[in-house]
Motif scaffolding. Structure first.
Motif, PDB file in Angstrom:
ATOM      1  N   THR A  93       0.795  -1.233   0.000  1.00  0.00           N
ATOM      2  CA  THR A  93       0.000   0.000   0.000  1.00  0.00           C
ATOM      3  C   THR A  93       0.824   1.277   0.000  1.00  0.00           C
ATOM      4  O   THR A  93       0.300   2.342  -0.329  1.00  0.00           O
ATOM      5  N   ARG A  94       2.104   1.205   0.345  1.00  0.00           N
ATOM      6  CA  ARG A  94       2.875   2.430   0.524  1.00  0.00           C
ATOM      7  C   ARG A  94       4.115   2.533  -0.356  1.00  0.00           C
ATOM      8  O   ARG A  94       4.843   3.521  -0.275  1.00  0.00           O
ATOM      9  N   THR A  95       4.385   1.533  -1.179  1.00  0.00           N
ATOM     10  CA  THR A  95       5.593   1.585  -2.004  1.00  0.00           C
ATOM     11  C   THR A  95       5.238   1.498  -3.488  1.00  0.00           C
ATOM     12  O   THR A  95       4.205   0.941  -3.864  1.00  0.00           O
ATOM     13  N   VAL A  96       6.120   2.034  -4.310  1.00  0.00           N
ATOM     14  CA  VAL A  96       5.913   2.010  -5.754  1.00  0.00           C
ATOM     15  C   VAL A  96       5.956   0.581  -6.278  1.00  0.00           C
ATOM     16  O   VAL A  96       5.123   0.169  -7.097  1.00  0.00           O
ATOM     17  N   SER A  97       6.923  -0.195  -5.792  1.00  0.00           N
ATOM     18  CA  SER A  97       7.042  -1.580  -6.268  1.00  0.00           C
ATOM     19  C   SER A  97       5.819  -2.405  -5.885  1.00  0.00           C
ATOM     20  O   SER A  97       5.384  -3.290  -6.635  1.00  0.00           O
ATOM     21  N   GLY A  98       5.228  -2.114  -4.724  1.00  0.00           N
ATOM     22  CA  GLY A  98       4.014  -2.816  -4.330  1.00  0.00           C
ATOM     23  C   GLY A  98       2.857  -2.496  -5.261  1.00  0.00           C
ATOM     24  O   GLY A  98       2.107  -3.390  -5.670  1.00  0.00           O
ATOM     25  N   ARG A  99       2.726  -1.234  -5.624  1.00  0.00           N
ATOM     26  CA  ARG A  99       1.665  -0.853  -6.569  1.00  0.00           C
ATOM     27  C   ARG A  99       1.943  -1.430  -7.955  1.00  0.00           C
ATOM     28  O   ARG A  99       1.013  -1.780  -8.694  1.00  0.00           O
TER      29      ARG A  99
END
Length: 320
Positions: A177-183
């Motif tokens: 929810t808080r990182t670019v790689s996660g998105r």
């Protein structure tokens, strides 16, 4: 349609709440700290593997070899204790899980083998290796006292294993929810070709997802073997259905592009509560598997029904 959408949206909370209510009515003392602590410790085995599977399913992939990796990693950690010591053997056990993930990633990403087929094949291979190493017999470790330490309950509810599971869930939630790689992971699962066109390395993310999933299966297997001071080729033989059911109950879509860490937590707790309640009622293990399978089918049908109806309504509005 609106009712189905609301049920699908809040299904994790609804199913978990209903499960806890029914279990507390059927099992006296089910909601006591002692029972909840034991259930949480047991569910952490499914939960740790489910964390890795959540990442893979969001990316649009699947891994059926988790149970076999779980067994093989635990066996390696137990077999090497006498010659290397407990901690080095445990580390090699975890690395065994990571190596299994590398193989799965190479097959699925490098050779473009469908992940369902690839991990079904490696599941058979890893399970066979586990039987070969142990001659199909359980093997014992060298430090029973460490097993007792792992089973110790802190604050009336947490063990080392359950605390690690909850910490890992929170870290996964933050990453998604808080990182670019996660998105980016959601973008890969929604449309890998479009994600690649926008500069996201889809193949690299999927490959690392396989390594991550198998590494966590290895961690879970090592912890289980250390907690029981035993390695067995039969460990994890029924884990795959429970893990997939937990992740899907948590709202992660099998087709990819949707899922959450907190949803997986709810799914794991739901499956653990069901299992614990049925065991208290002396329900046979094969019936428990039937229940998990039926829940899985029901939720997949519900999800597809909602999406099909939503698409039909959208087309109707667009054509009006």
């Amino acid at each position: 349609m609106a009712l189905l959408s609301q049920i699908a949206r809040y299904r994790v909370a609804l199913i978990l709440g209903l499960t806890l209510v029914v279990a507390s009515l059927l099992v006296p003392g089910f909601l006591s700290l002692t029972t909840l602590g034991l259930g949480l410790d047991r569910s952490s085995t499914i939960g740790i593997i489910a964390i890795g599977l959540t990442v893979l399913l969001i990316a649009g992939q699947i891994d059926l070899s988790g149970g076999a990796v779980f067994a093989l990693s635990g066996i390696v950690a137990i077999e090497l204790q006498q010659s290397l010591g407990l901690w080095p053997a445990a580390c090699i056990g975890v690395l065994t899980g990571a190596a299994a993930g590398v193989l799965n990633g190479i097959l699925s990403v490098g050779f473009k083998v469908n992940s369902l087929v690839a991990t079904l094949a490696t599941m058979l291979i890893f399970r066979s290796i586990a039987h070969w190493i142990t001659a199909s017999q359980p093997v014992s470790g060298t430090d029973i006292m460490f097993s007792l330490a792992l089973a110790k309950i802190y604050f009336d509810i947490f063990t080392v294993r359950s605390a690690l599971f909850l910490a890992a869930i929170l870290l996964l939630h933050f990453w998604l929810t808080r990182t670019v790689s996660g998105r980016n992971l959601f973008a890969v699962g929604s449309n890998a070709i479009a994600a690649e066109a926008s500069g996201i390395s889809s193949g690299r993310m999927v490959f690392l997802g396989f390594v991550f999933a198998s590494t966590l299966a290895g961690v879970a297997g090592v912890l289980q073997s250390l907690a029981t001071n035993t390695g067995s080729p039969m460990f994890g033989s029924e884990l795959t259905v429970s893990v997939i059911a937990a992740v899907v109950v948590g709202g992660t879509r099998l087709e990819g592009g949707r899922g959450s860490a907190l949803g997986t937590l709810g799914g794991v707790l739901t499956i653990a509560s069901l299992t614990t309640a049925m065991e208290f009622q002396s329900v046979p293990a094969y019936v428990q598997q039937v229940v998990a399978g039926l829940i899985l089918i029901l939720l997949v049908v519900l999800d597809r029904t909602v999406r099909t109806t939503a698409r039909a309504n959208t087309r109707a509005v667009a054509s009006a």
